[in-house]
Motif scaffolding. Sequence first.
Motif, short mmCIF file in Angstrom:
data_model
loop_
_atom_site.label_atom_id
_atom_site.label_comp_id
_atom_site.label_asym_id
_atom_site.label_seq_id
_atom_site.Cartn_x
_atom_site.Cartn_y
_atom_site.Cartn_z
N TYR A 162 9.57 12.03 -21.71
CA TYR A 162 10.46 12.87 -21.51
C TYR A 162 11.28 12.54 -23.16
N ASP A 163 11.58 12.19 -23.27
CA ASP A 163 13.26 11.90 -24.30
C ASP A 163 12.20 11.97 -25.59
N TRP A 164 11.15 11.77 -25.81
CA TRP A 164 10.48 12.31 -27.01
C TRP A 164 9.70 14.09 -27.41
N SER A 165 9.43 13.93 -25.85
CA SER A 165 9.47 15.59 -25.88
C SER A 165 10.49 16.39 -26.16
N ARG A 166 11.36 15.92 -25.34
CA ARG A 166 12.77 16.67 -26.16
C ARG A 166 13.17 16.11 -26.95
N GLY A 167 12.84 15.99 -27.78
CA GLY A 167 13.53 15.44 -29.55
C GLY A 167 14.83 14.90 -29.80
N ASN A 168 14.90 13.82 -28.44
CA ASN A 168 15.84 12.66 -28.53
C ASN A 168 15.28 11.91 -28.98
N GLY A 169 16.63 11.05 -29.38
CA GLY A 169 15.88 9.70 -30.53
C GLY A 169 15.05 8.61 -29.17
N THR A 170 15.00 7.59 -30.08
CA THR A 170 15.26 6.56 -28.81
C THR A 170 15.31 5.07 -29.00
N SER A 171 15.73 4.68 -27.54
CA SER A 171 17.07 3.60 -27.69
C SER A 171 15.45 2.16 -27.67
N TRP A 172 15.60 1.89 -28.64
CA TRP A 172 15.28 0.20 -29.37
C TRP A 172 15.45 0.12 -27.90
N LEU A 173 16.76 -0.27 -27.61
CA LEU A 173 16.18 -1.31 -26.83
C LEU A 173 15.73 -1.44 -25.42
N VAL A 174 15.09 -0.20 -25.03
CA VAL A 174 14.81 0.52 -23.86
C VAL A 174 12.68 0.14 -24.59
N LEU A 175 12.32 0.99 -25.47
CA LEU A 175 11.15 0.96 -26.06
C LEU A 175 10.83 -0.80 -26.26
N ILE A 176 11.95 -1.82 -26.75
CA ILE A 176 10.76 -2.97 -26.41
C ILE A 176 11.23 -4.04 -24.48
N GLY A 177 12.12 -3.64 -24.09
CA GLY A 177 11.86 -4.01 -22.38
C GLY A 177 10.66 -3.28 -21.98
N THR A 178 10.30 -1.95 -22.16
CA THR A 178 9.18 -1.15 -21.97
C THR A 178 7.77 -1.52 -22.17
N VAL A 179 7.75 -2.31 -23.75
CA VAL A 179 6.83 -2.93 -23.87
C VAL A 179 6.14 -4.26 -23.43
N LEU A 180 7.02 -4.79 -22.87
CA LEU A 180 7.62 -6.02 -22.62
C LEU A 180 7.29 -6.30 -21.66
N LEU A 181 7.59 -4.91 -20.34
CA LEU A 181 7.11 -5.23 -19.36
C LEU A 181 5.84 -4.48 -19.80
N THR A 182 4.72 -3.77 -20.00
CA THR A 182 3.69 -3.53 -20.59
C THR A 182 2.69 -5.24 -20.23
N VAL A 183 3.45 -5.68 -21.61
CA VAL A 183 2.36 -6.79 -21.99
C VAL A 183 1.92 -7.80 -21.06
N GLY A 184 3.59 -7.66 -20.29
CA GLY A 184 3.20 -9.13 -18.86
C GLY A 184 3.16 -8.49 -17.66
N GLY A 185 3.06 -7.17 -17.75
CA GLY A 185 1.57 -6.60 -16.58
C GLY A 185 0.21 -6.84 -17.57
#
Length: 158
Positions: free
Chosen positions: A123-146
């Motif tokens: 949603y943030d990317w579609s609105r042209g907002n920047g990426t919070s790297w902490l959120v991106l890293i946490g989301t990737v780690l949650l995905t890899v753990g899952g």
Amino acid sequence: MSARDLPERTSVTTSSDATPDAAGADEPTSRPQPPAPEPTGGSAVDWALLVCGSLLLLGVVVDVVEGEGLAWVTLAWTLILMPEGVRRIFAGRGHTRRAELMGPVAGFCTAAATAICWAGLAYDWSRGNGTSWLVLIGTVLLTVGGVAWLVRRLLERR
């Protein structure tokens, strides 16, 4: 020193090395087990998980009501902390059946939290907002753990 002065020696046999005929009816076959620990009601960490999750949920509701939008990451943390806190409190109070039932709920909520994080990032990317790297890293780690959890479960079934 006479034989009467020496302490009497007794032996305890285990069920693996004695047959029912060899072990007398009066002789114990195993050592008594210590009593099970009494339920404590959960530790301070368990209650902290539940309280923090509740406060985060309250924060999400207040943000939405005030028109600031949905806090994606805060909602995801709520979905991770609250079910785990409830599960641990049930286990601490001795409600093993309820704690076992909360295990899959906590797993589902963690998967939902991962999906919410990805949706928030998209949603943030579609609105042209920047990426919070902490959120991106946490989301990737949650995905890899899952994915690792899913692979492990599938390999256990084989």
